[in-house]
Structures are given as structure tokens and as C-alpha cells.
Design a protein around this motif. Structure first.
Motif: not given
Ligand code: PLP
Length: 338
Positions: A112-121, A126-127, A140-146
Motif C-alpha cells: 500500500s506504500e507509494p512506489c516508483d516504476v520504470m518503463v522501457d521506451t 530496465l523497465g 500507488t505510483i509516486h513517480t513513473l520513470h523512463s
């Protein structure tokens, strides 16, 4: 204990680089502080950037995160996410990089805690891929990265990655979106989104020609152990790759490739003493470098010299990337921030 080699680290340059990158991006800048803040010393770098207003820090592993216990909760993310053997730390977000990691997080007591996610573009490192985004439901995605693969050059993949990231942004809801590293900041504000993640440029690396305002942060210094006279015609150092063209005075200093002063600087690098250039002659040894001391007749044993360490120039000369030059700086330096 006295250390005969030191890194002189410039607080005002680090701060200026940070503020420059904030302004240039037009958004919030975090800091990649993995690998001991690229060799400069993570504790000091994190504290200094914190004082400048930085509120987002990135390390690679949970072990690195453990050294940053002084950061208040919510400021730190772990780029390699949550592996099978990792134990999350309270107040630190994993950057989940694969469906397996997402499943692991969801199954944990942290779900239930916020996490970040990496997507591959398009980098294929990674991602999560496009087809895998469904598994993010319920997080609960705090920051979505690529992460950009070719930001330091003009390359068609930059625009492709930007377009894909924009598509993902409409498909996946997150608190913030972040794409650009140091070089990515110079691709323009389209790439900045809500947060940029520079590393190299904070520490004085020049990621691309447009980054000419970036200031050098780090200068290696070493103490002279011995001065000696070398007769014309005799060799200097391993394999005698340098032959003295005349009788000369040389200085042997306390630094070598084991400290990250790479062997590629053999007969190429130079040190500075009192505005005089002292070229490296012969091979760089593990712990020692020999300088031509001709230009500094006042030099004495025990004096300190500055090693020329302009990262862009050194990378061009040696073929070793600015990243490797910085992260290779070893453990024997006394790191002093002035
Ligand atoms: C290391 C890293 C950065 C920082 O990259 P620089 O090129 O040093 O600015 C940003 N994002 C991710 C995901 C990284 O791994």
C-alpha cells in the motif's frame, strides 16, 4: 591520519550545477547519487544538495540506500527495484522495473506504500514494456520513470522515446513523470516533465556541447614523495617508455591507477604547480606517477600538485568516458569540500 592524496571538491560548483540544471530544465531536478555519488562521496553530496533544496535522490541498490539513513522519508528511490533478496526500507521507494518485481511488491506487506516504476521506451535495459503495463493496476505510483538511451547525441531514438513516454503518460496514472538524465535536460523542455534526474552534470561532467556552463567540481591532488635527477638518455618508469632527452629533474607523486588515475594518462596527463605545467612522463604505475618537474624549479619533496582533470578533455584524450573517470576515483583520497 595523513593522506598523501586528496580530492579537492568545490561546494559552490556543485550548487551552481544543481541550480543551473533546475533552471535549464524548467522543472524540478533530483540527483542520481549511485556509485558513491559518482565517486565524489555520497554522504557529503547528499547533504550539500539537500541544503540546496534537492528533494529527490536516486541510488541503484538497497545497500546504497542504507548509507543514507539521514534522509527524511520519501526522498530516496532505488533504481534497481525490488529483487528476490531485497528487504525494503521504510520511507524509501523501489523503482519497480519488471512484472516480477511488481508482483513481489504487491505480495509484500509494503504494497500500500507509494512506489516508483520504470518503463522501457526503447533502451531495452530496465523497465516494463508497453504490453506489460496492465500489471500496474492497483499500485500507488509516486513517480513513473523512463530512461533515454541516446540523449548525448542527435539520434532518432530520442524523439521515439519521447513519443512513447507521452503515450504511456496518458495510459498510466502516477503522481509525477520523469524521463531526462543530464544529457536529456539539454534536449529541451519537452523532455523535462515533472522531474529530471541528472547525475554526471551535477558532478562537473559535460554531457553534451550545450552544457558548457557546467563547472568542474573535482580536482585530484597528490603529494610529492621524491624529486630525482635523471640523466639524458635514461628511461623512466615501467618499460622505460620515456627516455630523458636531457638531464632533468622529475617528481614522483603519490597517486596511480589504483586510485583511478588511469594508465591512459601515461605520457599524456599533467599536473599543475604554481601555474607551471608538469607533464606525466612514462607509465602511470599502480600508486605512483612521475612528472617532468623542469617548469617548476621551486618544487620540493612534500609539496602538493593538482592533477589536470577536465573531464571532457580527459575523456577525449584517453577514450575513457567521463562517467568512468569519475566513478573510478578510489578510496584512498581524502575528500575535502571547500
Ligand atoms: C544514472 C542514471 C541517471 C543519471 O544519468 P546521468 O547521465 O549521469 O545524468 C538518471 N536516470 C537513471 C535511471 C540512471 O540510472
Amino acid at each position: 591520519m595523513h593522506s598523501p592524496l586528496a580530492l579537492r571538491l568545490c561546494k559552490s560548483a556543485l550548487a551552481a550545477n544543481y541550480h543551473h540544471l533546475c533552471t535549464r530544465s524548467g522543472t524540478v531536478a533530483g540527483a542520481a547519487i549511485k556509485a558513491d555519488a559518482y565517486g565524489l562521496g555520497v554522504q557529503a553530496v547528499a547533504r550539500l544538495l539537500l541544503a540546496e533544496g534537492c528533494r529527490d535522490f536516486f541510488v541503484s541498490t538497497w545497500r546504497e540506500a542504507a548509507e543514507l539513513g539521514f534522509l527524511e522519508p520519501g526522498l530516496l528511490s532505488v533504481l534497481h527495484g525490488l529483487g528476490p533478496d531485497d528487504e525494503p526500507r521504510s520511507g524509501v521507494r523501489p523503482v519497480l522495473v519488471s512484472p516480477a518485481q511488481v508482483a513481489r511488491w504487491k505480495a509484500s506487506s509494503w504494497a500500500s506504500e507509494p512506489c516508483d516504476v520504470m518503463v522501457d521506451t526503447g533502451m531495452n535495459r530496465l523497465g516494463l514494456g508497453f504490453a506489460e503495463l496492465d500489471c500496474l493496476d492497483g499500485l500507488t505510483i509516486h513517480t513513473l520513470h523512463s530512461h533515454l538511451a541516446c540523449a548525448d547525441e542527435t539520434h532518432p531514438l530520442n524523439q521515439i522515446q519521447l513519443n512513447r513516454f507521452c503515450e504511456i503518460r496518458t495510459a498510466v496514472s502516477a503522481g509525477r513523470y520523469s524521463l531526462a538524465n543530464s544529457a536529456g535536460i539539454y534536449l529541451g523542455r519537452d523532455y523535462a516533465f515533472d522531474l529530471v534526474r541528472p547525475g554526471l552534470a551535477l558532478y562537473g561532467g559535460i554531457p553534451c556541447p550545450a552544457a558548457s556552463e557546467i563547472e568542474q567540481v573535482c580536482t585530484p591532488r597528490a603529494q610529492i614523495i621524491q624529486l630525482r635527477r635523471v640523466e639524458a638518455g635514461s628511461g623512466v618508469g615501467y618499460n622505460a617508455t620515456f627516455t630523458a632527452p636531457r638531464d632533468m629533474t622529475v617528481a614522483i607523486i603519490n597517486i596511480g591507477y589504483a586510485d583511478g588515475y588511469r594508465r591512459a594518462f601515461s605520457s599524456l596527463g599533467y599536473a599543475v604547480f604554481d601555474a607551471a605545467d608538469l607533464p606525466v612522463i612514462g607509465r602511470v604505475s599502480m600508486d605512483l606517477v612521475t612528472l617532468d618537474a623542469s617548469a617548476a624549479p621551486g618544487l620540493r619533496e612534500g609539496d602538493w600538485v593538482d592533477l589536470e582533470f577536465d573531464l571532457q578533455q580527459a575523456a577525449l584524450q584517453t577514450g575513457i568516458s567521463q562517467y568512468e573517470l569519475l566513478t573510478g576515483l578510489g578510496r584512498r583520497f581524502q575528500r575535502t569540500w571547500i
